[in-house]
Design a protein around this motif. Structure first.
Motif, PDB file in Angstrom:
ATOM      1  N   THR A  70      26.277  13.751  -4.854  1.00 12.68           N
ATOM      2  CA  THR A  70      24.875  13.957  -5.238  1.00 12.68           C
ATOM      3  C   THR A  70      24.659  13.439  -6.657  1.00 12.68           C
ATOM      4  N   GLY A  71      23.541  12.740  -6.825  1.00 10.02           N
ATOM      5  CA  GLY A  71      23.216  12.241  -8.168  1.00 10.02           C
ATOM      6  C   GLY A  71      23.676  10.812  -8.392  1.00 10.02           C
ATOM      7  N   HIS A  72      24.579  10.295  -7.549  1.00 16.13           N
ATOM      8  CA  HIS A  72      24.999   8.895  -7.704  1.00 16.13           C
ATOM      9  C   HIS A  72      24.086   7.998  -6.891  1.00 16.13           C
ATOM     10  N   GLU A  73      23.684   6.881  -7.482  1.00 12.26           N
ATOM     11  CA  GLU A  73      22.885   5.875  -6.773  1.00 12.26           C
ATOM     12  C   GLU A  73      23.821   4.739  -6.406  1.00 12.26           C
ATOM     13  N   PHE A  74      24.081   4.574  -5.116  1.00 12.06           N
ATOM     14  CA  PHE A  74      25.065   3.566  -4.715  1.00 12.06           C
ATOM     15  C   PHE A  74      24.696   3.023  -3.348  1.00 12.06           C
ATOM     16  N   THR A  75      24.753   1.716  -3.215  1.00 14.77           N
ATOM     17  CA  THR A  75      24.459   1.073  -1.924  1.00 14.77           C
ATOM     18  C   THR A  75      25.699   0.362  -1.407  1.00 14.77           C
ATOM     19  N   PRO A  76      26.238   0.791  -0.265  1.00 12.53           N
ATOM     20  CA  PRO A  76      27.343   0.048   0.333  1.00 12.53           C
ATOM     21  C   PRO A  76      26.805  -1.184   1.058  1.00 12.53           C
ATOM     22  N   LEU A  77      27.391  -2.328   0.797  1.00 18.45           N
ATOM     23  CA  LEU A  77      26.998  -3.573   1.473  1.00 18.45           C
ATOM     24  C   LEU A  77      28.056  -3.840   2.535  1.00 18.45           C
ATOM     25  N   MET A  78      27.636  -3.761   3.788  1.00 16.55           N
ATOM     26  CA  MET A  78      28.615  -3.722   4.870  1.00 16.55           C
ATOM     27  C   MET A  78      29.051  -5.124   5.310  1.00 16.55           C
ATOM     28  N   THR A  79      30.302  -5.194   5.750  1.00 16.34           N
ATOM     29  CA  THR A  79      30.830  -6.438   6.307  1.00 16.34           C
ATOM     30  C   THR A  79      31.365  -6.165   7.704  1.00 16.34           C
ATOM     31  N   LEU A  80      31.424  -7.197   8.498  1.00 20.27           N
ATOM     32  CA  LEU A  80      32.095  -7.124   9.795  1.00 20.27           C
ATOM     33  C   LEU A  80      33.393  -7.900   9.716  1.00 20.27           C
ATOM     34  N   TYR A  81      34.325  -7.421  10.472  1.00 17.42           N
ATOM     35  CA  TYR A  81      35.646  -8.038  10.560  1.00 17.42           C
ATOM     36  C   TYR A  81      35.565  -9.174  11.582  1.00 17.42           C
ATOM     37  N   LEU A  82      35.791 -10.395  11.146  1.00 15.17           N
ATOM     38  CA  LEU A  82      35.699 -11.534  12.056  1.00 15.17           C
ATOM     39  C   LEU A  82      36.894 -11.536  13.005  1.00 15.17           C
ATOM     40  N   THR A  83      36.606 -11.540  14.298  1.00 11.30           N
ATOM     41  CA  THR A  83      37.681 -11.656  15.289  1.00 11.30           C
ATOM     42  C   THR A  83      37.395 -12.885  16.156  1.00 11.30           C
ATOM     43  N   GLU A  84      38.374 -13.232  16.951  1.00  8.78           N
ATOM     44  CA  GLU A  84      38.157 -14.379  17.835  1.00  8.78           C
ATOM     45  C   GLU A  84      37.078 -14.056  18.872  1.00  8.78           C
ATOM     46  N   GLY A  85      36.812 -12.757  19.069  1.00  5.14           N
ATOM     47  CA  GLY A  85      35.799 -12.371  20.057  1.00  5.14           C
ATOM     48  C   GLY A  85      34.475 -11.957  19.437  1.00  5.14           C
ATOM     49  N   SER A  86      34.280 -12.160  18.126  1.00  5.89           N
ATOM     50  CA  SER A  86      33.015 -11.736  17.498  1.00  5.89           C
ATOM     51  C   SER A  86      31.833 -12.391  18.198  1.00  5.89           C
ATOM     52  N   ASN A  87      30.776 -11.604  18.371  1.00  9.64           N
ATOM     53  CA  ASN A  87      29.617 -12.065  19.143  1.00  9.64           C
ATOM     54  C   ASN A  87      28.534 -12.581  18.186  1.00  9.64           C
ATOM     55  N   PRO A  88      28.218 -13.883  18.245  1.00 11.95           N
ATOM     56  CA  PRO A  88      27.234 -14.447  17.310  1.00 11.95           C
ATOM     57  C   PRO A  88      25.885 -13.726  17.351  1.00 11.95           C
ATOM     58  N   ASP A  89      25.467 -13.283  18.528  1.00 12.36           N
ATOM     59  CA  ASP A  89      24.156 -12.605  18.614  1.00 12.36           C
ATOM     60  C   ASP A  89      24.186 -11.267  17.895  1.00 12.36           C
ATOM     61  N   ASP A  90      25.285 -10.550  18.041  1.00 15.63           N
ATOM     62  CA  ASP A  90      25.410  -9.260  17.354  1.00 15.63           C
ATOM     63  C   ASP A  90      25.429  -9.466  15.834  1.00 15.63           C
ATOM     64  N   VAL A  91      26.145 -10.496  15.386  1.00 14.65           N
ATOM     65  CA  VAL A  91      26.206 -10.801  13.951  1.00 14.65           C
ATOM     66  C   VAL A  91      24.808 -11.148  13.427  1.00 14.65           C
ATOM     67  N   GLU A  92      24.114 -11.966  14.178  1.00 17.81           N
ATOM     68  CA  GLU A  92      22.761 -12.370  13.756  1.00 17.81           C
ATOM     69  C   GLU A  92      21.839 -11.146  13.662  1.00 17.81           C
TER      70      GLU A  92
END
Ligand code: DOR
Ligand code: ZN
Length: 351
Positions: A70-92
């Motif tokens: 409480t009291g901290h202002e912080f924004t996590p910027l999320m990443t996805l783990y690239l795999t050989e099966g990553s789905n371009p539509d989901d990433v987009e």
């Protein structure tokens, strides 16, 4: 930024463009060490199992947000783990909805929890092509995993064998070489265009490989990519303090409990979340470049990612007594040792 005097500097609040927070009790134990000092951080997705889909990232982001003190202002910027099966539509979809900021490439087997990483780049091309067309950045762990390549050469060989061919194939892909450790990495970035940037950790500006091995094995100085010889550390310091906008801070603060570090097969990772800002002031002062600290820690990163700069400021001042830092962070999983530079730091937060 103002260097108010030789002993006082004011800069925009920094961000951390490469951070490991883990999950569960460890996340709860370490998040405050980052959210106290940084406004935003790029959150690494190498959980077990990894953060692969946008749905995974939403769930992980919610767990992180719930753990921020409480009291901290912080924004996590999320990443996805690239795999050989990553789905371009989901990433987009994840990118367009503002859930994800980047994807992370781990060559399979390169480091902690990287088994789901990419072995065959042809299989990852559909998603990489989509990222290039949308401007989604790719964060790269730049080490080959070939057992024939000496561990100290793995970054340089990665540049030749993997990164350069990938960038020639997809020149418009925005790439961040994460935690560069070599002069080769610095030179490669400098020789390229605005689509290539690099993060540099705090610890790689401070230690070389002697710190790990001289006078006994020092597991709390072991990370990946492993620290290299002195000439590389000097090249990193020169790059970080040069004012070149393609170099910016990514701490790679990576918590492991002491029992997992101080072991016959110790984990890679150095924890610097709580002392990085003060350590950087020391390093930049040593290099006569305090006026370049704000660029490195607070401006070059958001500009590379196309994000706004932080509005709030921090002030650091140099005092005659050394700053003291917690030697360990106590977490529900166990203690995590904090990086100890083994020299005194005189820079404090002014309050
Ligand atoms: O030292 C490291 N620790 N390097 C990495 O690439 C991964 C990280 C971790 O997750 O512990
Ligand atoms: Zn990392």
């Amino acid at each position: 930024m103002s260097v108010n005097s030789a002993n006082r500097i004011t800069l925009r609040r920094p961000d951390d463009w490469h951070l490991h927070l883990r999950d569960g009790d460890m996340l709860k134990g370490v998040i405050g060490e980052t959210s106290e000092h940084f406004a935003r951080a790029i959150i690494m997705p190498n959980l077990v199992p990894p953060v692969v889909t946008t749905a995974d990232a939403i769930a992980y982001r919610d767990r992180i947000t719930a753990a921020i003190p409480t009291g901290h202002e912080f924004t996590p910027l999320m990443t996805l783990y690239l795999t050989e099966g990553s789905n371009p539509d989901d990433v987009e979809e994840g990118y367009k909805n503002g859930v994800i900021t980047a994807l992370k490439l781990y060559p399979a087997g390169a480091t902690t929890n990287s088994d789901s990483g990419v072995r065959n780049f042809d299989k990852a091309m559909p998603v990489l092509e989509r990222m290039a067309s949308l401007g989604i950045p790719l964060c790269v762990h730049g080490e080959v995993t070939d057992p024939d390549i000496d561990i100290f050469d793995r970054e340089a060989v990665f540049i030749d064998r993997v990164l350069d061919p990938l960038r020639k194939r997809l020149p418009e892909l925005r790439v961040i070489m994460e935690h560069i450790t070599t002069e080769d990495g610095v030179e490669y970035v400098k020789a390229n265009d605005k689509n290539l940037g690099a993060t540099i950790t705090t610890h790689h500006l401070i230690i070389n490989r002697n710190a790990i091995l001289v006078g006994g094995i020092h597991p709390h100085f072991y990370c990946l990519p492993v620290a290299k010889r002195e000439k590389h550390r000097l090249a990193l310091r020169k790059a970080a303090t040069s004012g070149d906008v393609r170099f910016f801070l990514g701490t790679d603060s990576a918590p492991h409990t002491d029992d997992r570090k101080e072991s016959a097969c110790g984990c890679a990772g150095i924890f610097t979340a709580n002392n990085t800002v003060q350590l950087l002031a020391h390093v930049f002062e040593q290099e006569g470049a305090l006026d370049k600290l704000e660029g490195f820690a607070s401006i070059n990163g958001p500009q590379f990612y196309g994000l706004p700069l932080n509005g709030d400021k921090i002030t650091l001042e140099k005092r005659t007594e050394p700053a003291s830092f917690a030697a360990k962070i106590e977490t529900g999983d166990g203690p995590v040792t904090v990086f100890n530079p083994e020299f005194p730091i005189y820079w404090h937060y002014a309050d």
